[in-house]
Structure formats: structure tokens, C-alpha cells
Design a protein around this motif. Sequence first.
Motif, PDB file in Angstrom:
ATOM      1  N   HIS A  70       0.836  -1.197   0.000  1.00 22.91           N
ATOM      2  CA  HIS A  70       0.000   0.000   0.000  1.00 22.91           C
ATOM      3  C   HIS A  70       0.871   1.247   0.000  1.00 22.91           C
ATOM      4  O   HIS A  70       1.884   1.312   0.676  1.00 22.91           O
ATOM      5  N   GLY A  71       0.457   2.233  -0.789  1.00 25.37           N
ATOM      6  CA  GLY A  71       1.208   3.475  -0.914  1.00 25.37           C
ATOM      7  C   GLY A  71       2.241   3.447  -2.023  1.00 25.37           C
ATOM      8  O   GLY A  71       2.778   4.483  -2.404  1.00 25.37           O
ATOM      9  N   VAL A  72       2.525   2.250  -2.561  1.00 19.12           N
ATOM     10  CA  VAL A  72       3.554   2.082  -3.585  1.00 19.12           C
ATOM     11  C   VAL A  72       2.929   1.445  -4.821  1.00 19.12           C
ATOM     12  O   VAL A  72       2.107   0.540  -4.716  1.00 19.12           O
ATOM     13  N   ALA A  73       3.330   1.926  -5.991  1.00 20.06           N
ATOM     14  CA  ALA A  73       2.876   1.345  -7.251  1.00 20.06           C
ATOM     15  C   ALA A  73       4.074   1.185  -8.184  1.00 20.06           C
ATOM     16  O   ALA A  73       5.120   1.799  -7.981  1.00 20.06           O
ATOM     17  N   GLU A  74       3.899   0.346  -9.178  1.00 22.95           N
ATOM     18  CA  GLU A  74       4.925   0.089 -10.192  1.00 22.95           C
ATOM     19  C   GLU A  74       4.502   0.760 -11.489  1.00 22.95           C
ATOM     20  O   GLU A  74       3.337   0.667 -11.895  1.00 22.95           O
ATOM     21  N   LEU A  75       5.446   1.425 -12.140  1.00 28.49           N
ATOM     22  CA  LEU A  75       5.201   2.067 -13.420  1.00 28.49           C
ATOM     23  C   LEU A  75       6.298   1.609 -14.370  1.00 28.49           C
ATOM     24  O   LEU A  75       7.482   1.711 -14.044  1.00 28.49           O
ATOM     25  N   ARG A  76       5.905   1.081 -15.516  1.00 28.54           N
ATOM     26  CA  ARG A  76       6.865   0.656 -16.533  1.00 28.54           C
ATOM     27  C   ARG A  76       6.653   1.525 -17.770  1.00 28.54           C
ATOM     28  O   ARG A  76       5.528   1.676 -18.241  1.00 28.54           O
ATOM     29  N   VAL A  77       7.746   2.097 -18.269  1.00 29.69           N
ATOM     30  CA  VAL A  77       7.712   2.980 -19.427  1.00 29.69           C
ATOM     31  C   VAL A  77       8.589   2.353 -20.504  1.00 29.69           C
ATOM     32  O   VAL A  77       9.753   2.057 -20.255  1.00 29.69           O
ATOM     33  N   VAL A  78       8.005   2.161 -21.696  1.00 34.66           N
ATOM     34  CA  VAL A  78       8.755   1.597 -22.815  1.00 34.66           C
ATOM     35  C   VAL A  78       8.600   2.529 -24.010  1.00 34.66           C
ATOM     36  O   VAL A  78       7.478   2.903 -24.375  1.00 34.66           O
ATOM     37  N   VAL A  79       9.729   2.892 -24.604  1.00 37.00           N
ATOM     38  CA  VAL A  79       9.744   3.713 -25.808  1.00 37.00           C
ATOM     39  C   VAL A  79      10.295   2.837 -26.924  1.00 37.00           C
ATOM     40  O   VAL A  79      11.394   2.296 -26.813  1.00 37.00           O
ATOM     41  N   SER A 127       2.753   1.219 -18.367  1.00 33.86           N
ATOM     42  CA  SER A 127       1.955   0.249 -17.626  1.00 33.86           C
ATOM     43  C   SER A 127       2.033   0.584 -16.147  1.00 33.86           C
ATOM     44  O   SER A 127       3.116   0.841 -15.622  1.00 33.86           O
ATOM     45  N   LEU A 128       0.887   0.569 -15.513  1.00 33.62           N
ATOM     46  CA  LEU A 128       0.776   0.859 -14.086  1.00 33.62           C
ATOM     47  C   LEU A 128       0.215  -0.366 -13.395  1.00 33.62           C
ATOM     48  O   LEU A 128      -0.756  -0.958 -13.859  1.00 33.62           O
ATOM     49  N   GLU A 129       0.839  -0.765 -12.293  1.00 25.73           N
ATOM     50  CA  GLU A 129       0.289  -1.798 -11.421  1.00 25.73           C
ATOM     51  C   GLU A 129       0.256  -1.217 -10.015  1.00 25.73           C
ATOM     52  O   GLU A 129       1.288  -0.846  -9.466  1.00 25.73           O
ATOM     53  N   SER A 130      -0.954  -1.117  -9.459  1.00 29.85           N
ATOM     54  CA  SER A 130      -1.111  -0.490  -8.154  1.00 29.85           C
ATOM     55  C   SER A 130      -2.144  -1.227  -7.323  1.00 29.85           C
ATOM     56  O   SER A 130      -3.181  -1.645  -7.841  1.00 29.85           O
ATOM     57  N   PRO A 131      -1.887  -1.370  -6.020  1.00 26.76           N
ATOM     58  CA  PRO A 131      -2.960  -1.845  -5.154  1.00 26.76           C
ATOM     59  C   PRO A 131      -4.157  -0.907  -5.278  1.00 26.76           C
ATOM     60  O   PRO A 131      -3.987   0.321  -5.372  1.00 26.76           O
ATOM     61  N   ARG A 182       4.547   6.616  -3.521  1.00 24.74           N
ATOM     62  CA  ARG A 182       5.805   6.295  -4.195  1.00 24.74           C
ATOM     63  C   ARG A 182       5.508   5.490  -5.455  1.00 24.74           C
ATOM     64  O   ARG A 182       4.721   4.552  -5.425  1.00 24.74           O
ATOM     65  N   LEU A 183       6.154   5.866  -6.542  1.00 26.04           N
ATOM     66  CA  LEU A 183       6.085   5.117  -7.794  1.00 26.04           C
ATOM     67  C   LEU A 183       7.462   4.557  -8.098  1.00 26.04           C
ATOM     68  O   LEU A 183       8.432   5.313  -8.215  1.00 26.04           O
ATOM     69  N   LEU A 240       9.587   7.896  -8.074  1.00 21.42           N
ATOM     70  CA  LEU A 240       8.914   9.185  -8.035  1.00 21.42           C
ATOM     71  C   LEU A 240       8.224   9.300  -6.689  1.00 21.42           C
ATOM     72  O   LEU A 240       7.610   8.350  -6.209  1.00 21.42           O
ATOM     73  N   LEU A 241       8.355  10.461  -6.087  1.00 20.89           N
ATOM     74  CA  LEU A 241       7.759  10.765  -4.791  1.00 20.89           C
ATOM     75  C   LEU A 241       6.949  12.044  -4.954  1.00 20.89           C
ATOM     76  O   LEU A 241       7.124  12.763  -5.940  1.00 20.89           O
ATOM     77  N   PRO A 242       6.097  12.381  -4.002  1.00 29.40           N
ATOM     78  CA  PRO A 242       5.399  13.668  -4.118  1.00 29.40           C
ATOM     79  C   PRO A 242       6.442  14.780  -4.315  1.00 29.40           C
ATOM     80  O   PRO A 242       7.441  14.839  -3.625  1.00 29.40           O
ATOM     81  N   GLY A 243       6.207  15.620  -5.295  1.00 28.29           N
ATOM     82  CA  GLY A 243       7.152  16.691  -5.585  1.00 28.29           C
ATOM     83  C   GLY A 243       8.151  16.335  -6.685  1.00 28.29           C
ATOM     84  O   GLY A 243       8.776  17.206  -7.255  1.00 28.29           O
ATOM     85  N   ARG A 244       8.336  15.062  -6.962  1.00 20.75           N
ATOM     86  CA  ARG A 244       9.206  14.624  -8.064  1.00 20.75           C
ATOM     87  C   ARG A 244       8.352  13.812  -9.016  1.00 20.75           C
ATOM     88  O   ARG A 244       7.947  12.704  -8.692  1.00 20.75           O
TER      89      ARG A 244
END
Length: 180
Positions: free
Chosen positions: A32-41, A49-53, A155-156, A171-175
Motif C-alpha cells: 500500500h502506498g507504492v505502485a509500479e510504473l513501466r515505461v517503454v519507448v 503500464s501501471l500496477e497499483s494496489p 511512491r512510484l 517518483l515521490l510527491p514533488g518529483r
Amino acid sequence: MKIHSLLPACVALATAFASLHAQAHEPGAHVHGVAELRVVVDGPQLQISLESPLDNLLGFEHVPRTDVQRTAVRQMARTLRDAGDVFAPTAAAHCRLTTVRLASSAALGESIEATPADGDGHADLDADFSWTCDAPQALAGVDVDLMRHFPNLRRLKVQVAAPSGQRALDLLPGRRSVTW
């Protein structure tokens, strides 16, 4: 540049994406509070892609039981489907959103695809976003505004696979900027 000369780079990016996807589904990834973000170019294509509780996005992880919870699900889906308010690729790249897919093991309603439950009592949201960019050479990053829309998300964990290589960052709040 000939298409066959791009093939090794495309294969490398696809392999990197598969590796990142497998890592994100390791046991214990649900925090909780954390998610995964995958970026592919990949050439003119940008895929995120986002995976989050679900708790990060809704404040609960079950089938909505009240009108307030059903409204929260609709609002979450609306926010994510309006991906331009959540993700901003480099403006000079002229990227246009082509697809958004939302899926969850919790039965959230008709606007979100149902996936099999994993049996651990926790429910996630998997979201896939795709853009096609008219000037991919100008694509240098994406600003991510998920934490502004979903304050339970703190947090991402980001994995990037781009022509310039692979990298990981938080990534955190503010970043909120992911660059490559």
C-alpha cells in the motif's frame, strides 16, 4: 534507416519490457502506498503500464459495496482514461493517446476489465496506456501526475526501457518527471 536495422533495438526493448513485467509480478509486490510504473519507448510508440494496489487509488480493495464506493470507482476510471491529465509526454514529440486498458481482479464494474483473482485477498489495478508520437526523436520524458490525483499513492517505482537504455527511479510527491 532501414527497418531491418531497427530490429535488434526492438527485440532488446521487448525483452527489457518482458523482464520488467516479470519483476513487477514477483510475490510481495503488493504494498500500500507504492505502485509500479513501466515505461517503454519503441520508435514512435510510448507505452506506460501501471500496477497499483486498489487501496492507493480507491481507499479500498474489494467490490464496491456502497454508492460512495461505486462513485469512487467511476471517478478513478474516468481520471485514468483521461490519461492526458495524468501523463504528459514531451510536448514537442506530438504524442496522441491511442489506447487505455484498465483491469482488476476485483469486480469493479463494466468500465474495468475483470482478471482472475490471485487468491491473496489483495486486489490491484493494472492499467496500460499507449501513445503514438509524430516526432519520436523529440520524446525525452513524461511527467507523471498520479500522486496528485490519488493521494494514497506515495511512491512510484519506475522502470524505463528506451533507446538510450534502461534505468530505474522512484517518483515521490514533488518529483514527477521521468526522463531518458
